[in-house]
Enzyme design. Structure first.
Site, PDB file in Angstrom:
ATOM      1  N   HIS A 135       0.842  -1.168   0.181  1.00 38.18           N
ATOM      2  CA  HIS A 135      -0.233   0.031   0.099  1.00 38.18           C
ATOM      3  C   HIS A 135       0.873   1.299  -0.033  1.00 38.18           C
ATOM      4  CE1 HIS A 135      -3.454   2.486   1.364  1.00 38.18           C
ATOM      5  NE2 HIS A 135      -2.274   3.248   1.977  1.00 38.18           N
ATOM      6  N   GLU A 136       1.808   1.318   1.038  1.00 36.37           N
ATOM      7  CA  GLU A 136       2.572   2.456   1.021  1.00 36.37           C
ATOM      8  C   GLU A 136       3.371   2.611  -0.250  1.00 36.37           C
ATOM      9  OE1 GLU A 136       2.123   4.670   3.162  1.00 36.37           O
ATOM     10  OE2 GLU A 136       0.865   3.383   4.374  1.00 36.37           O
TER      11      GLU A 136
ATOM     12  N   HIS B 186       1.950   4.450  -2.970  1.00 36.12           N
ATOM     13  CA  HIS B 186       1.693   5.859  -2.929  1.00 36.12           C
ATOM     14  C   HIS B 186       2.816   6.384  -4.018  1.00 36.12           C
ATOM     15  CE1 HIS B 186      -1.434   6.628  -0.268  1.00 36.12           C
ATOM     16  NE2 HIS B 186      -0.721   5.767   0.927  1.00 36.12           N
TER      17      HIS B 186
END
Length: 287
Positions: A271-272, A275
């Protein structure tokens, strides 16, 4: 194939069993402080394996005085990691709500140079390297939250084998930090290679120190801060423009005893990292 030219008698030859042209020229080989041998300096490529060699052949005797392979290979490394989404895999989840956590699974010792050697031509760890740092990712703890690696990074023992103990039932995450860094290094590299296959390449602004002349700007491997001391119960990714390293900060979660480490949860890590993907692509589209 070509006539000898110059004092070095430079020439190109061809021979059965060899691939392409053979380059040869005269050179002097020091044998000791008072002796030189005149040699043919030959560069050739094997047809069977495609390996390039340099050979020094004594002009008078035909003796091979030096033989050196000029071809390097990507070296394997081994990582003891969770290969699913977490130590207690729960994806895609049960069809109806439940209160029970799935059981813990064992880690696996994975041995590979990279998931995709086109995406990672130098492997995840450069040849000769023996720590959780490579062309795509620099993984380490950052307990004091100064955005600099806590040194030393985990070292392979034996060489390039990253296999560290972990006890989730009784230990606080800070006691198995080496295993957590290895997990974070593995996941970030795995995702780098997967994203490369989908088009997040050097020219698209991905995260690499060396871009291998494929476009984009280098010197921006992901700085992956495991067990970062700047917070808890969360994670983040900071994304400067192409050519400056992205920074992932993974935190420890405090809701249980012992505490839990976000570095072990693939869904948080990916998820990170996403980004960083979306910010880089957004900036590319603006430019």
């Amino acid at each position: 194939k070509s006539a000898a030219t110059g004092a070095e008698q430079r020439q190109q030859l061809q021979a059965p069993g060899l691939k392409g042209d053979v380059d040869a020229w005269l050179t002097w080989l020091p044998m000791n402080a008072g002796a030189l041998r005149l040699c043919w300096d030959v560069i050739l490529t094997s047809r069977t394996r495609g390996e390039m060699f340099r050979i020094l052949v004594d002009v008078q005797t035909g003796e091979v005085l030096l033989r050196r392979c000029l071809t390097d290979y990507i070296s394997d490394a081994s990582y003891r990691v969770f290969t699913s989404d977490s130590p207690s895999p729960f994806s895609p989840g049960y069809p109806t709500p439940v209160t029970n956590q799935p059981p813990l699974v064992a880690r696996t010792l994975v041995t590979l140079p990279a998931l995709d050697t086109n995406a990672s031509p130098a492997g995840w760890i450069n040849d000769g390297g023996n720590e959780t740092r490579g062309n795509n990712v620099d993984a380490h703890t950052d307990w004091n939250a100064d955005d600099s690696p806590d040194l030393p990074r985990p070292q392979g023992s034996p060489f390039r084998v990253f296999d560290f103990p972990m006890d989730l039932a009784t230990q606080d995450p800070t006691n198995y930090s080496q295993a957590a860094v290895v997990q974070l290094f593995y996941l970030c590299n795995w995702y780098h290679d997967k994203l490369y296959q989908l088009g997040f390449t050097e020219a698209a602004g991905n995260f690499q120190s060396n871009n291998f002349a494929r476009g984009g700007l280098g010197n921006d491997a992901v700085q992956a801060d495991a067990q970062d001391g700047s917070g808890t119960d969360n994670a983040n990714f900071s994304t400067p423009p192409d050519g400056s390293p992205g920074r992932m900060q993974m935190y420890i979660f405090t809701g249980m005893s012992p505490r839990r480490d976000g570095d072990l949860d693939a869904e948080i890590v990916l998820h990170e990292h996403t980004h960083g993907l979306s910010w880089r692509l957004d900036r590319k589209s603006v430019v």
